[in-house]
Design a protein around this motif. Sequence first.
Motif, short mmCIF file in Angstrom:
data_model
loop_
_atom_site.label_atom_id
_atom_site.label_comp_id
_atom_site.label_asym_id
_atom_site.label_seq_id
_atom_site.Cartn_x
_atom_site.Cartn_y
_atom_site.Cartn_z
N GLY A 1 2.19 5.55 13.78
CA GLY A 1 2.55 6.87 13.28
C GLY A 1 2.53 6.99 11.77
N TYR A 2 2.21 5.91 11.08
CA TYR A 2 2.18 6.00 9.62
C TYR A 2 0.74 6.18 9.13
N ASN A 3 0.58 7.08 8.17
CA ASN A 3 -0.74 7.40 7.64
C ASN A 3 -1.06 6.51 6.43
N TYR A 4 -1.64 5.35 6.71
CA TYR A 4 -1.94 4.38 5.65
C TYR A 4 -3.16 4.80 4.83
N SER A 5 -3.25 4.26 3.63
CA SER A 5 -4.46 4.39 2.83
C SER A 5 -5.54 3.50 3.44
N GLU A 6 -6.79 3.83 3.17
CA GLU A 6 -7.89 2.97 3.62
C GLU A 6 -7.74 1.58 3.01
N ALA A 7 -7.26 1.53 1.76
CA ALA A 7 -7.12 0.26 1.05
C ALA A 7 -6.19 -0.69 1.82
N ASN A 8 -5.08 -0.16 2.29
CA ASN A 8 -4.13 -1.00 3.01
C ASN A 8 -4.68 -1.35 4.40
N LYS A 9 -5.12 -0.30 5.10
CA LYS A 9 -5.59 -0.50 6.48
C LYS A 9 -6.76 -1.48 6.55
N GLY A 10 -7.64 -1.38 5.53
CA GLY A 10 -8.85 -2.21 5.55
C GLY A 10 -8.67 -3.53 4.81
N SER A 11 -7.43 -3.85 4.44
CA SER A 11 -7.23 -5.05 3.61
C SER A 11 -7.43 -6.34 4.40
N GLY A 12 -7.28 -6.26 5.70
CA GLY A 12 -7.42 -7.46 6.53
C GLY A 12 -6.29 -8.46 6.35
N LEU A 13 -5.23 -8.02 5.65
CA LEU A 13 -4.14 -8.97 5.37
C LEU A 13 -3.13 -9.01 6.52
N THR A 14 -2.43 -10.12 6.59
CA THR A 14 -1.24 -10.23 7.44
C THR A 14 -0.10 -10.59 6.50
N TRP A 15 1.01 -9.90 6.68
CA TRP A 15 2.14 -10.12 5.76
C TRP A 15 2.91 -11.38 6.10
N ASP A 16 2.24 -12.52 6.06
CA ASP A 16 2.99 -13.77 6.16
C ASP A 16 3.72 -13.95 4.82
N GLU A 17 4.60 -14.93 4.75
CA GLU A 17 5.44 -15.03 3.55
C GLU A 17 4.63 -15.17 2.27
N ALA A 18 3.59 -16.00 2.30
CA ALA A 18 2.81 -16.26 1.09
C ALA A 18 2.08 -14.99 0.64
N THR A 19 1.49 -14.28 1.59
CA THR A 19 0.75 -13.07 1.28
C THR A 19 1.69 -11.98 0.79
N PHE A 20 2.84 -11.83 1.47
CA PHE A 20 3.82 -10.83 1.07
C PHE A 20 4.32 -11.11 -0.36
N GLN B 1 -0.37 -3.33 -6.51
CA GLN B 1 -1.66 -2.69 -6.77
C GLN B 1 -2.74 -3.68 -7.19
N ALA B 2 -2.33 -4.90 -7.55
CA ALA B 2 -3.32 -5.93 -7.85
C ALA B 2 -3.79 -6.59 -6.56
N LYS B 3 -2.85 -6.79 -5.63
CA LYS B 3 -3.19 -7.47 -4.37
C LYS B 3 -3.98 -6.54 -3.44
N VAL B 4 -3.57 -5.26 -3.38
CA VAL B 4 -4.28 -4.29 -2.53
C VAL B 4 -4.75 -3.15 -3.43
N LYS B 5 -5.93 -3.34 -3.98
CA LYS B 5 -6.45 -2.33 -4.92
C LYS B 5 -6.63 -1.00 -4.22
N GLY B 6 -6.03 0.04 -4.82
CA GLY B 6 -6.15 1.38 -4.24
C GLY B 6 -5.04 1.73 -3.27
N THR B 7 -4.04 0.84 -3.11
CA THR B 7 -2.92 1.17 -2.23
C THR B 7 -2.16 2.37 -2.78
N LYS B 8 -1.57 3.14 -1.87
CA LYS B 8 -0.76 4.27 -2.33
C LYS B 8 0.70 3.88 -2.51
N MET B 9 0.98 2.59 -2.40
CA MET B 9 2.35 2.15 -2.72
C MET B 9 2.47 2.05 -4.24
N VAL B 10 3.20 3.02 -4.80
CA VAL B 10 3.35 3.07 -6.25
C VAL B 10 4.64 2.35 -6.62
#
Length: 147
Positions: A83-102, A110-119
Amino acid sequence: MTQPGLEGKHMTQKTFAAFAFAFGCLAALTGVARAEDAAGDAALGEKVFNKCRPCHMIGETAKNSVGPVLNGVIGRKAGIYEGYNYSEANKGSGLTWDEATFREYIHAPQAKVKGTKMVFAGITNDTDVSNLIAYLKSYDAAGKKTP
Ligand code: HEC
């Protein structure tokens, strides 16, 4: 016939043993405390989470708002909360929020996910991030407090 010299030595050994035991316990306790530090402190992490609250909810009654619900986010794939409307940047990042990635992400989103709408500028203090991770992990995917 008691030999004061020997008796004295005996007492010293006993005292020494008591001290050695006490130090052993102290060392063990300190070791436990250090292990907790490394794993993060969820209670302290709750305060860090105040930085996220303007945009994110967590817990059983959490709803998507500016950002997606963060229940069970550690270990979750990016861009999949229903139900959440993600940016393409986030959705297409292919990341999994394991501890190291998070950890990398929250350091500078904005450096890790270029173009994210998380300001959000990010959190640079590693201890704060460890505590935040412990707090996030204290909720399961349904928003229930984990034991
Ligand atoms: C100003 C609002 C804002 C703040 C503050 C904020 N976020 Fe976000 N967050 C967002 C938005 C918006 C998204 C969706 C990003 C996208 O789709 O590009 C997001 C996405 C995320 C994601 C990815 C979730 C997923 O399902 O892929 C994580 C993880 C996250 N935020 C964690 C945090 C944490 C932890 C904090 C606090 C330290 C925080 N955010 C602070 C707005 C914010």
